[in-house]
Enzyme design. Structure first.
Site, PDB file in Angstrom:
ATOM      1  N   SER A   1      36.081  35.398  49.988  1.00  0.00           N
ATOM      2  CA  SER A   1      36.635  34.384  50.898  1.00  0.00           C
ATOM      3  C   SER A   1      36.521  34.830  52.354  1.00  0.00           C
ATOM      4  O   SER A   1      36.485  36.018  52.663  1.00  0.00           O
ATOM      5  CB  SER A   1      38.111  34.129  50.587  1.00  0.00           C
ATOM      6  OG  SER A   1      38.286  33.680  49.271  1.00  0.00           O
TER       7      SER A   1
HETATM    8  N1  SAH Z   1      39.767  36.380  45.724  1.00  0.00           N
HETATM    9  C1  SAH Z   1      38.335  36.595  45.788  1.00  0.00           C
HETATM   10  C2  SAH Z   1      37.554  35.322  46.058  1.00  0.00           C
HETATM   11  C3  SAH Z   1      37.216  34.748  44.812  1.00  0.00           C
HETATM   12  S1  SAH Z   1      36.091  33.438  44.648  1.00  0.00           S
HETATM   13  C4  SAH Z   1      37.952  37.661  46.795  1.00  0.00           C
HETATM   14  O1  SAH Z   1      38.815  38.156  47.504  1.00  0.00           O
HETATM   15  O2  SAH Z   1      36.781  38.025  46.825  1.00  0.00           O
HETATM   16  C5  SAH Z   1      36.850  32.723  43.213  1.00  0.00           C
HETATM   17  C6  SAH Z   1      36.809  33.569  41.951  1.00  0.00           C
HETATM   18  O3  SAH Z   1      37.579  32.881  40.971  1.00  0.00           O
HETATM   19  C7  SAH Z   1      35.428  33.777  41.351  1.00  0.00           C
HETATM   20  O4  SAH Z   1      35.182  35.119  41.142  1.00  0.00           O
HETATM   21  C8  SAH Z   1      35.498  33.003  40.033  1.00  0.00           C
HETATM   22  O5  SAH Z   1      34.723  33.572  38.994  1.00  0.00           O
HETATM   23  C9  SAH Z   1      36.980  33.101  39.721  1.00  0.00           C
HETATM   24  N2  SAH Z   1      37.480  32.083  38.781  1.00  0.00           N
HETATM   25  C10 SAH Z   1      37.110  30.788  38.674  1.00  0.00           C
HETATM   26  N3  SAH Z   1      37.793  30.176  37.679  1.00  0.00           N
HETATM   27  C11 SAH Z   1      38.629  31.110  37.150  1.00  0.00           C
HETATM   28  C12 SAH Z   1      39.578  31.098  36.085  1.00  0.00           C
HETATM   29  N4  SAH Z   1      39.811  30.018  35.343  1.00  0.00           N
HETATM   30  N5  SAH Z   1      40.250  32.258  35.827  1.00  0.00           N
HETATM   31  C13 SAH Z   1      40.035  33.387  36.554  1.00  0.00           C
HETATM   32  N6  SAH Z   1      39.134  33.462  37.569  1.00  0.00           N
HETATM   33  C14 SAH Z   1      38.438  32.337  37.857  1.00  0.00           C
END
Ligand code: SAH
Length: 214
Positions: free
Chosen positions: A65
């Site tokens: 992000s």
């Molecule tokens: N917090 C992260 C940004 C993540 S992007 C950082 O600091 O880098 C969103 C993430 O959510 C992705 O890695 C994606 O695979 C995950 N995601 C999507 N759906 C999800 C679910 N149902 N359960 C857990 N993770 C999920």
């Protein structure tokens, strides 16, 4: 992995000033952003971009992000040391590191196995209070509930009751809610056993939250 050098530290200071200009006021959040070496959470070919205020691609078509987004979500959570925090969407692990640097006890969930495995390789070396879970965030972690705070870092059409039930009374959940194209940053406070109060905090764009594991 590259090191954290004075050059990187200088770049982080500038990033912190930028976030301040953009309206982030919580000094504990700014201090954590100042301390966590974001460049270590990105592919080395993107090093130059680690401290500009932008989201960036990581593995598996996901993103780390934008720093402003991380700061805004963290500020809305109102983190105090020792709070038990559930993060959904570990991704690069950067947001989890920011929360843990503020003294939170972090439980983070990721549905993509490769990301779940890779993030631990470098994040474990940082010795932060973070526990990693491979699973579907739609279900949360009932075995470890209740949580003081829950943070969703992927776009979700609406917040499942199953997650709201995992908050303590007085607890706060922050999530980007809405369509795939744009989401409203939503903060929900659990005011009682069955009562919740929500507020909205601007528009953001996240990768979608998906059901099941991959
Ligand atoms: N917090 C992260 C940004 C993540 S992007 C950082 O600091 O880098 C969103 C993430 O959510 C992705 O890695 C994606 O695979 C995950 N995601 C999507 N759906 C999800 C679910 N149902 N359960 C857990 N993770 C999920």
């Amino acid at each position: 992995m590259s090191a954290d050098t004075p050059m990187h530290q200088g770049m982080r200071k500038k990033l912190v000033s930028k976030l301040r200009e953009k309206g982030i006021h919580d000094e504990a959040v700014l201090d954590a952003i100042n301390r966590v070496p974001r460049h270590l959470f990105m592919d080395s070919s993107f090093l130059k971009f680690a401290y500009i205020d932008q989201a960036f691609p990581i593995a598996e078509g996901q993103t780390i992000s934008q720093p402003y987004t991380v700061a805004k979500q963290t500020e809305l959570l109102g983190i105090q040391p020792h709070m038990k925090v559930l993060e959904i969407g570990t991704g690069s692990g950067y947001q989890a590191a920011v929360l843990a640097t503020m003294g939170a006890r972090v439980y983070t969930m990721e549905r993509i196995r490769n990301l779940f495995i890779n993030v631990q390789v470098y994040l474990k070396k940082m010795n932060l209070n973070i526990q990693f879970f491979y699973g579907d965030g739609y279900k949360g972690l009932p075995a470890f509930a209740p949580f003081d705070r829950i943070l969703i870092t992927a776009a979700i059409p609406e917040i499942p009751e199953l997650l709201l039930c995992q908050l303590v009374i007085g607890g706060i959940l922050v999530a980007p809610t809405g369509s795939a194209n744009a989401q409203t940053m939503t903060r929900i406070i659990r005011t009682g056993e069955k009562s919740f109060k929500s507020s909205h905090h601007g528009y953001f764009v996240f990768v979608p939250m998906r059901k099941g594991k991959a």
